[in-house]
Design a protein around this motif. Structure first.
Motif, PDB file in Angstrom:
ATOM      1  N   GLU A   1       0.826  -1.217   0.000  1.00  0.00           N
ATOM      2  CA  GLU A   1       0.000   0.000   0.000  1.00  0.00           C
ATOM      3  C   GLU A   1       0.857   1.263   0.000  1.00  0.00           C
ATOM      4  OE1 GLU A   1      -3.231   2.187   2.929  1.00  0.00           O
ATOM      5  OE2 GLU A   1      -3.259  -0.019   2.778  1.00  0.00           O
ATOM      6  N   LYS A   2       2.020   1.210   0.642  1.00  0.00           N
ATOM      7  CA  LYS A   2       2.890   2.385   0.687  1.00  0.00           C
ATOM      8  C   LYS A   2       3.422   2.742  -0.704  1.00  0.00           C
ATOM      9  CE  LYS A   2       4.371   1.912   5.515  1.00  0.00           C
ATOM     10  NZ  LYS A   2       5.539   1.732   6.441  1.00  0.00           N
TER      11      LYS A   2
ATOM     12  N   GLU B   1       0.527   4.393  -2.485  1.00  0.00           N
ATOM     13  CA  GLU B   1       0.338   5.736  -1.942  1.00  0.00           C
ATOM     14  C   GLU B   1       1.429   6.677  -2.428  1.00  0.00           C
ATOM     15  OE1 GLU B   1      -0.612   7.883   2.336  1.00  0.00           O
ATOM     16  OE2 GLU B   1       0.399   5.940   2.319  1.00  0.00           O
TER      17      GLU B   1
ATOM     18  N   LYS C   1       0.862  10.208  -4.446  1.00  0.00           N
ATOM     19  CA  LYS C   1       1.429  11.465  -3.942  1.00  0.00           C
ATOM     20  C   LYS C   1       2.328  12.111  -4.988  1.00  0.00           C
ATOM     21  CE  LYS C   1       1.310  10.629   1.062  1.00  0.00           C
ATOM     22  NZ  LYS C   1       2.134  10.457   2.291  1.00  0.00           N
TER      23      LYS C   1
ATOM     24  N   ILE D   1      -6.677   7.042  -3.005  1.00  0.00           N
ATOM     25  CA  ILE D   1      -5.626   7.876  -2.414  1.00  0.00           C
ATOM     26  C   ILE D   1      -5.430   9.155  -3.222  1.00  0.00           C
ATOM     27  CG2 ILE D   1      -3.167   7.984  -1.835  1.00  0.00           C
ATOM     28  CD1 ILE D   1      -3.297   4.938  -1.369  1.00  0.00           C
TER      29      ILE D   1
END
Length: 383
Positions: free
Chosen positions: A135-136, A139, A143, A246
């Motif tokens: 998930e990071k 994300e 971003k 996100i």
């Protein structure tokens, strides 16, 4: 025989598949044998002028398209569908041909005016072998898109324009009962997204575009066999959904606005964030604000008061407006203002403007004096 009447076999097959027609079906409509149509597509036989006109009528494509010398050369390294589980193969092929047609239109347009190049190459993951993405990582990519576009942590006002400025070509069609929702494809080193917007609300369209951007950045380098694997495809869809959530609802900005995580509170936020209430609920679950029982409770309340496909602000006087693609319209307004005879050019290439506008109804080549092409960057005449 006059060479101008010579049918291009590849164009015949393309047009037939575009219209989701079989060889037998076309033969029956033309009153000829299956073998005759097959011979035309293989280039073993050449139909007479009157028969080409009949083909043009039955397949609803211009005569000039069938006989033009301009070749349809599609080089694709990625094609990812989003559709119902059971879709006839020829329906998928038809949808793909629609996008291929749009790519040819874009290619020919670039002979007249420069269009923005793809600008997000540095954000595409390099993985060629499938792996479950953390998930990071997802994300981080979302971003990076916001940083690249200087978006901050607030709502994205127009995600269609955001993708177009990044050099992604977007086309909308309205195809009822096709069962195909979207197709993302890399054609000749450019990314294209085709959305079926039939009975889709503005917020669903926005989420779909963010979802397809997720596929481009996360899954572009995978082998095509991965896309066709049902189990792996579900995982790709889940990752693209997370990316979209996100991107559209960044934690630092979104949570500042969530005062009451209830149906009433989220309804008030919908016009501001331009995402569905259901998407907001799912995002709050991802962030640990809501648990499964609260999610189910809100979903049931939506179904009881409204509909999962007809939330507040989806329809009526106060509905959120759809952000239609505008880059190609701006390009043709620019050509119009420069005095370029693009209509004659496209007619000679076998793609009359009337044909293109009929296929992609959001495109407009008339009455453009009131729009301002200078709002779209990177447009210049090709010498």
């Amino acid at each position: 025989m006059n060479t101008i009447s010579r049918l291009d076999p590849a164009k015949l097959k393309f047009a037939r598949e575009l219209r989701c027609e079989t060889i037998v079906g076309l033969a029956n409509k033309l009153g000829v044998s299956r073998q005759a149509v097959s011979n035309w597509e293989n280039g073993n036989r050449i139909p007479e002028f009157n028969m080409i006109q009949g083909i043009s009528k039955e397949l609803n494509v211009p005569y000039s398209f069938l006989v033009s010398k301009e070749k349809i050369c599609i080089s694709s390294s990625m094609a990812l569908f989003r559709s119902k589980v059971a879709i006839p193969k020829r329906t998928l092929i038809s949808f793909e041909k629609i996008l291929d047609l749009y790519s040819v239109f874009v290619r020919e347009t670039e002979n007249l005016v420069s269009l923005p190049k793809f600008r997000l190459s540095s954000l595409i993951l390099k993985n060629k072998d499938f792996s479950i993405l953390d998930e990071k990582i997802i994300e981080n990519r979302a971003k990076k898109v916001r940083e690249f576009s200087s978006l901050g942590n607030g709502p994205i006002s127009n995600i269609t324009a955001l993708l177009e400025r990044a050099g992604i070509m977007i086309a909308y069609v309205s195809e009822p009962k096709s069962g195909v929702y979207a197709l993302t494809k890399k054609i000749n080193n450019r990314y294209f997204i085709l959305l079926n917007v039939y009975e889709q609300s503005a917020v669903r369209i926005r989420f779909s575009l963010a979802h397809e951007l997720g596929h481009i950045l996360l899954h572009s380098n995978y082998d095509s066999g991965i896309y066709k694997n049902t189990v792996l495809h579900k995982r790709l869809e889940k990752e693209a959904d997370l990316f979209a959530s996100i991107l559209l609802m960044p934690q630092d900005g979104f949570l500042l606005d969530v005062i009451r995580p209830t149906l009433g509170g989220l309804t008030l936020l919908k016009p501001h964030w331009k995402v569905s209430i259901q998407s907001m609920v799912m995002r709050l679950c991802q962030l640990g604000i809501l648990d499964e029982s609260h999610k189910i409770m809100i979903f049931k309340e939506i179904s009881r008061k409204y509909s999962r496909f007809n939330e507040p602000y989806d329809n009526g006087k106060n509905k959120i407006k759809i952000d239609y693609p505008s880059l190609m319209n701006a390009a043709f307004e620019f050509l119009n203002n420069q005095g370029v005879d693009y209509k004659n050019y496209f007619s000679k290439e076998g793609m009359p403007i009337e044909f293109i506008q009929k296929e992609f109804s959001y495109l407009s080549f008339l009455d453009m004096q009131n729009r301002r092409a200078n709002k779209v960057p990177h447009l210049r005449i090709v010498k």
